[in-house]
Enzyme design. Structure first.
Site, PDB file in Angstrom:
ATOM      1  N   ASP A   1       0.870  -1.176   0.000  1.00  0.00           N
ATOM      2  CA  ASP A   1       0.000   0.000   0.000  1.00  0.00           C
ATOM      3  C   ASP A   1       0.912   1.233   0.000  1.00  0.00           C
ATOM      4  O   ASP A   1       1.711   1.413   0.923  1.00  0.00           O
ATOM      5  CB  ASP A   1      -0.889  -0.016   1.250  1.00  0.00           C
ATOM      6  CG  ASP A   1      -2.205   0.721   1.014  1.00  0.00           C
ATOM      7  OD1 ASP A   1      -3.255   0.208   1.425  1.00  0.00           O
ATOM      8  OD2 ASP A   1      -2.172   1.813   0.394  1.00  0.00           O
TER       9      ASP A   1
ATOM     10  N   ASP B   1      -2.689   4.943  -2.529  1.00  0.00           N
ATOM     11  CA  ASP B   1      -3.676   5.620  -1.689  1.00  0.00           C
ATOM     12  C   ASP B   1      -3.976   7.028  -2.226  1.00  0.00           C
ATOM     13  O   ASP B   1      -3.045   7.808  -2.475  1.00  0.00           O
ATOM     14  CB  ASP B   1      -3.061   5.733  -0.282  1.00  0.00           C
ATOM     15  CG  ASP B   1      -4.059   6.178   0.742  1.00  0.00           C
ATOM     16  OD1 ASP B   1      -5.038   5.449   0.954  1.00  0.00           O
ATOM     17  OD2 ASP B   1      -3.881   7.262   1.318  1.00  0.00           O
TER      18      ASP B   1
ATOM     19  N   GLU C   1      -6.124   4.178  -6.031  1.00  0.00           N
ATOM     20  CA  GLU C   1      -7.372   4.499  -5.338  1.00  0.00           C
ATOM     21  C   GLU C   1      -7.718   5.916  -5.752  1.00  0.00           C
ATOM     22  O   GLU C   1      -7.022   6.863  -5.395  1.00  0.00           O
ATOM     23  CB  GLU C   1      -7.213   4.402  -3.822  1.00  0.00           C
ATOM     24  CG  GLU C   1      -8.551   4.557  -3.130  1.00  0.00           C
ATOM     25  CD  GLU C   1      -8.473   5.200  -1.767  1.00  0.00           C
ATOM     26  OE1 GLU C   1      -7.523   5.955  -1.516  1.00  0.00           O
ATOM     27  OE2 GLU C   1      -9.351   4.928  -0.943  1.00  0.00           O
TER      28      GLU C   1
ATOM     29  N   HIS D   1     -11.191  -1.895   3.547  1.00  0.00           N
ATOM     30  CA  HIS D   1     -11.036  -1.480   4.953  1.00  0.00           C
ATOM     31  C   HIS D   1     -11.714  -0.140   5.250  1.00  0.00           C
ATOM     32  O   HIS D   1     -11.762   0.301   6.405  1.00  0.00           O
ATOM     33  CB  HIS D   1      -9.544  -1.396   5.281  1.00  0.00           C
ATOM     34  CG  HIS D   1      -8.863  -0.329   4.508  1.00  0.00           C
ATOM     35  ND1 HIS D   1      -8.687  -0.371   3.128  1.00  0.00           N
ATOM     36  CD2 HIS D   1      -8.365   0.863   4.886  1.00  0.00           C
ATOM     37  CE1 HIS D   1      -8.099   0.723   2.722  1.00  0.00           C
ATOM     38  NE2 HIS D   1      -7.885   1.495   3.757  1.00  0.00           N
ATOM     39  N   ASP D   2     -12.226   0.508   4.179  1.00  0.00           N
ATOM     40  CA  ASP D   2     -12.935   1.790   4.370  1.00  0.00           C
ATOM     41  C   ASP D   2     -14.447   1.636   4.219  1.00  0.00           C
ATOM     42  O   ASP D   2     -15.176   2.613   4.409  1.00  0.00           O
ATOM     43  CB  ASP D   2     -12.498   2.808   3.292  1.00  0.00           C
ATOM     44  CG  ASP D   2     -11.077   3.264   3.456  1.00  0.00           C
ATOM     45  OD1 ASP D   2     -10.465   3.628   2.438  1.00  0.00           O
ATOM     46  OD2 ASP D   2     -10.580   3.247   4.601  1.00  0.00           O
TER      47      ASP D   2
HETATM   48  O1  TEU Z   1      -9.028   6.484   1.655  1.00  0.00           O
HETATM   49  C1  TEU Z   1      -9.314   7.662   0.919  1.00  0.00           C
HETATM   50  C2  TEU Z   1     -10.732   7.929   0.934  1.00  0.00           C
HETATM   51  O2  TEU Z   1     -11.292   8.429   0.017  1.00  0.00           O
HETATM   52  C3  TEU Z   1     -11.408   7.570   2.188  1.00  0.00           C
HETATM   53  O3  TEU Z   1     -11.534   8.793   2.891  1.00  0.00           O
HETATM   54  C4  TEU Z   1     -12.744   6.953   1.893  1.00  0.00           C
HETATM   55  O4  TEU Z   1     -13.354   7.590   0.824  1.00  0.00           O
HETATM   56  C5  TEU Z   1     -13.603   7.151   3.080  1.00  0.00           C
HETATM   57  O5  TEU Z   1     -12.874   6.653   4.159  1.00  0.00           O
HETATM   58  C6  TEU Z   1     -14.909   6.419   2.899  1.00  0.00           C
HETATM   59  O6  TEU Z   1     -15.670   6.726   3.997  1.00  0.00           O
HETATM   60  C7  TEU Z   1      -7.635   6.232   1.747  1.00  0.00           C
HETATM   61  C8  TEU Z   1      -7.450   5.016   2.639  1.00  0.00           C
HETATM   62  O7  TEU Z   1      -8.089   3.887   2.030  1.00  0.00           O
HETATM   63  C9  TEU Z   1      -8.066   5.340   3.975  1.00  0.00           C
HETATM   64  O8  TEU Z   1      -8.033   4.208   4.843  1.00  0.00           O
HETATM   65  C10 TEU Z   1      -7.280   6.474   4.584  1.00  0.00           C
HETATM   66  O9  TEU Z   1      -7.897   6.848   5.800  1.00  0.00           O
HETATM   67  C11 TEU Z   1      -7.234   7.696   3.646  1.00  0.00           C
HETATM   68  O10 TEU Z   1      -6.958   7.352   2.292  1.00  0.00           O
HETATM   69  C12 TEU Z   1      -6.126   8.627   4.066  1.00  0.00           C
HETATM   70  O11 TEU Z   1      -4.881   7.990   3.825  1.00  0.00           O
END
Ligand code: TEU
Ligand code: CA
Length: 557
Positions: A98, A199, A255, A328-329
């Site tokens: 990542d 990311d 992403e 994970h989000d």
């Molecule tokens: O996520 C980016 C992002 O867009 C997230 O804010 C997501 O849309 C949101 O959490 C949905 O509710 C990436 C990573 O996947 C995330 O875990 C990190 O917190 C974020 O970037 C900052 O690095």
């Protein structure tokens, strides 16, 4: 369409903190991943995407990196990583790291230096602005609450952070930043890793005028038009590709929050000048309301069919899709898009898996999705750990934009911690994840939903995923075929066909808990048709098929 190994692969995402705790300190770790490589091989996945394991104060659970070339102590050592990588390769699996380079931790040495003085050599590694009319440089809000600007007294300036204030954004305009990032990436490639998940890579280029965003009734302006798919993002990624990516046989996925079809055709173009594929967010944002994802509103099936079809059709032959419903989000897919009531949980989890795995693109399985793990439904805010949830709960309730009771329901439905409860390995204490109380609560349904039980049961979700993954390898039509939505307006059923070299697939998916009938296309009504996979024991194939609750069926001629 060019053949590439990652177009025929299935990726499994590991969130290390919650995957397996090998030394019983309550936190998952690299040796825990190593212990479970045979399980992943058994499932049949080809690539492991490991969420960040680098040194970090863990303000955002590792998405705030303080040293890109060191392993977070709680996760283990670089030797642990090297031996896990070696074993994964020996088992025929690849490892995707990542890459979090839109921002670092504020505890990264670069930022510690940068904030020391305006003329520090690292000052322009980050984005510093003076106050405007006595306040922040503009009205942008941060994803994790508050302004996107944090005041730094020492030099009387503000620094930009699109996420938490402990995640200062790197200044990609600065060639030195790009040089550092590309050098670090090359260092990891030299160690033998096989790819990067990047990311928020769509945010690395900002409109240098930093204009105010529209307020849209929120507390802060929406700056995203000025930092998503920004003016130089493709230039930066082409430079990354030329200087690092093109030198290795890697898989790369960006992403790309806010990505459109047109942008995706650039990020993931077939000429391979940038990345291999992107994560788009349209389908997982269906149902979002005036408070964004903080809603209990269910998704609309017609909307889902429309969005998934658009991405299948418009990228075909031009760029490559990633296929996912969970990470994970996101909340657990069976709770978000299926039906996690006991009676329908497994059958709807299998139906969702069929929906994703029969499409064109690279499928991503999030840890536990192969078991049909569900949302946690914790009912106290103290049970949640995620900075996004905790900050936004505070911000929205104290601003009177939503009641605490309502916000708790939204967190139960859409909070990120739903996907971060410990992986459920067996029915022993703490679901076999650890012998001590883990960093976050274990979903109490682990006694019935766990890997050990499912590996022993032939009709489990685990074995269904195993079969889907095998089908992708056996039937070239799955990675290569064209896609066509049929019965577009059917209110309960999502149905599409695939075609490749005179062979055809018909995918039938009942997204409801009611019986539902569909007339199947002429060519599937003959005696040579075979059912490749279904989530019910027996099928009756006829002109008008009656699909049972959440029934999925894939017919092949
Ligand atoms: O996520 C980016 C992002 O867009 C997230 O804010 C997501 O849309 C949101 O959490 C949905 O509710 C990436 C990573 O996947 C995330 O875990 C990190 O917190 C974020 O970037 C900052 O690095
Ligand atoms: Ca541990």
């Amino acid at each position: 369409m060019k053949k590439k190994w990652w177009k025929e692969s299935v990726v499994y995402q590991i969130y290390p903190r919650s995957f397996k705790d090998s030394n019983n300190d309550g936190i998952g770790d690299i040796n825990g991943i190593n212990e479970k490589l045979e399980y992943l091989k058994e499932l049949g996945v080809d690539v492991l995407w490991i969420s960040p394991i680098y040194d970090s104060p863990c303000d955002d659970n590792g998405y705030d990196i303080s040293d890109y070339r060191a392993i977070l102590k709680a996760f283990g050592t670089m030797e642990d990583f090297d031996s896990m990588l070696k074993r994964a390769h020996r088992l025929g699996m690849k490892v995707m790291m990542d890459l979090v380079v839109n921002h670092t931790s504020d505890e990264h040495n670069w930022f510690i230096e940068s904030r020391k003085s305006k003329d520090n050599p690292y000052r322009d590694y980050y984005i510093w602005k003076t106050s405007k009319q006595g306040g922040e440089p503009n009205n942008w809000g941060a994803s994790f609450g508050g302004s996107a600007w944090e005041y730094d007294e020492k030099t009387d300036m503000y620094y930009l952070h699109l996420f938490s204030k402990k995640q200062p954004d790197l200044n990609w305009e600065n060639q030195k930043v790009r040089d550092e990032v590309f050098d670090m990436m090359d260092w990891w490639c030299q160690k033998g890793i096989d790819g990067f998940r990047m990311d928020v890579i769509s945010m690395i280029s900002k409109d240098q005028s930093f204009p105010d965003g529209k307020l849209n009734g929120g507390l802060y302006g929406n700056g995203s038009p000025y930092y998503m798919n920004g003016p130089r993002v493709h230039e930066y990624l082409q430079e990354m590709n030329q200087r690092v990516l093109s030198k290795y046989d890697l898989v790369t996925v960006g992403e790309a929050a806010g990505v459109t079809i047109e942008e995706a055709k650039k990020y993931a173009n077939e000429d391979g000048t940038e990345l291999n594929m992107v994560f788009q967010f349209e389908h997982v944002s269906i149902g979002d309301g005036k408070l964004g994802k903080w809603t209990t509103k269910k998704f609309d099936l017609q909307e889902l069919k429309k969005v998934m079809t658009k991405w299948q059709i418009e990228l075909s032959g031009k760029a490559w899709n990633s296929l996912y419903l969970c990470n994970h989000d996101q909340p657990r897919s069976v709770s978000r898009f299926g039906d996690d009531r006991a009676e329908y949980r497994e059958v709807s989890a299998k139906m969702l898996a069929t929906c994703i795995h029969m499409m064109q693109g690279t499928p991503y399985i999030y840890q536990g999705e192969e078991l049909g793990m569900t949302n946690a439904y914790f009912d106290k805010i103290e049970d949640y750990k995620d900075i996004e949830t905790l900050n936004i709960f505070e911000e929205l309730t104290s601003a009177g934009l939503i009641s605490e009771v309502e916000m708790m329901k939204c967190i139960q439905a859409r909070g990120r911690d739903n996907a971060r409860t410990p992986m459920q390995w067996d029915d022993s204490e703490n679901a076999g994840f650890s012998t001590i109380k883990p960093w976050i609560g274990v979903n109490k349904n682990y006694t019935t939903i766990n890997a050990a039980e499912q590996m022993r049961r032939e009709d489990s979700v685990f074995h269904y995923y195993q079969k889907l993954i095998q089908l992708r390898k056996e039937y070239a039509i799955i990675p290569n075929g064209t896609y066509c939505l049929i019965e577009e307006s059917h209110p309960q059923i999502f149905s599409y066909t695939r075609e490749y070299q005179n062979r055809k697939l018909l995918v039938l998916l009942n997204f409801t808990d009611k019986d539902s009938q569909i007339t199947i296309p002429e060519e599937f009504r003959n005696k040579y048709v075979i059912c490749l996979i279904s989530n019910y024991k027996e099928q009756s194939i006829s002109k008008d098929i009656l699909l049972r609750p959440y029934e999925a069926m894939v017919l092949y001629i």
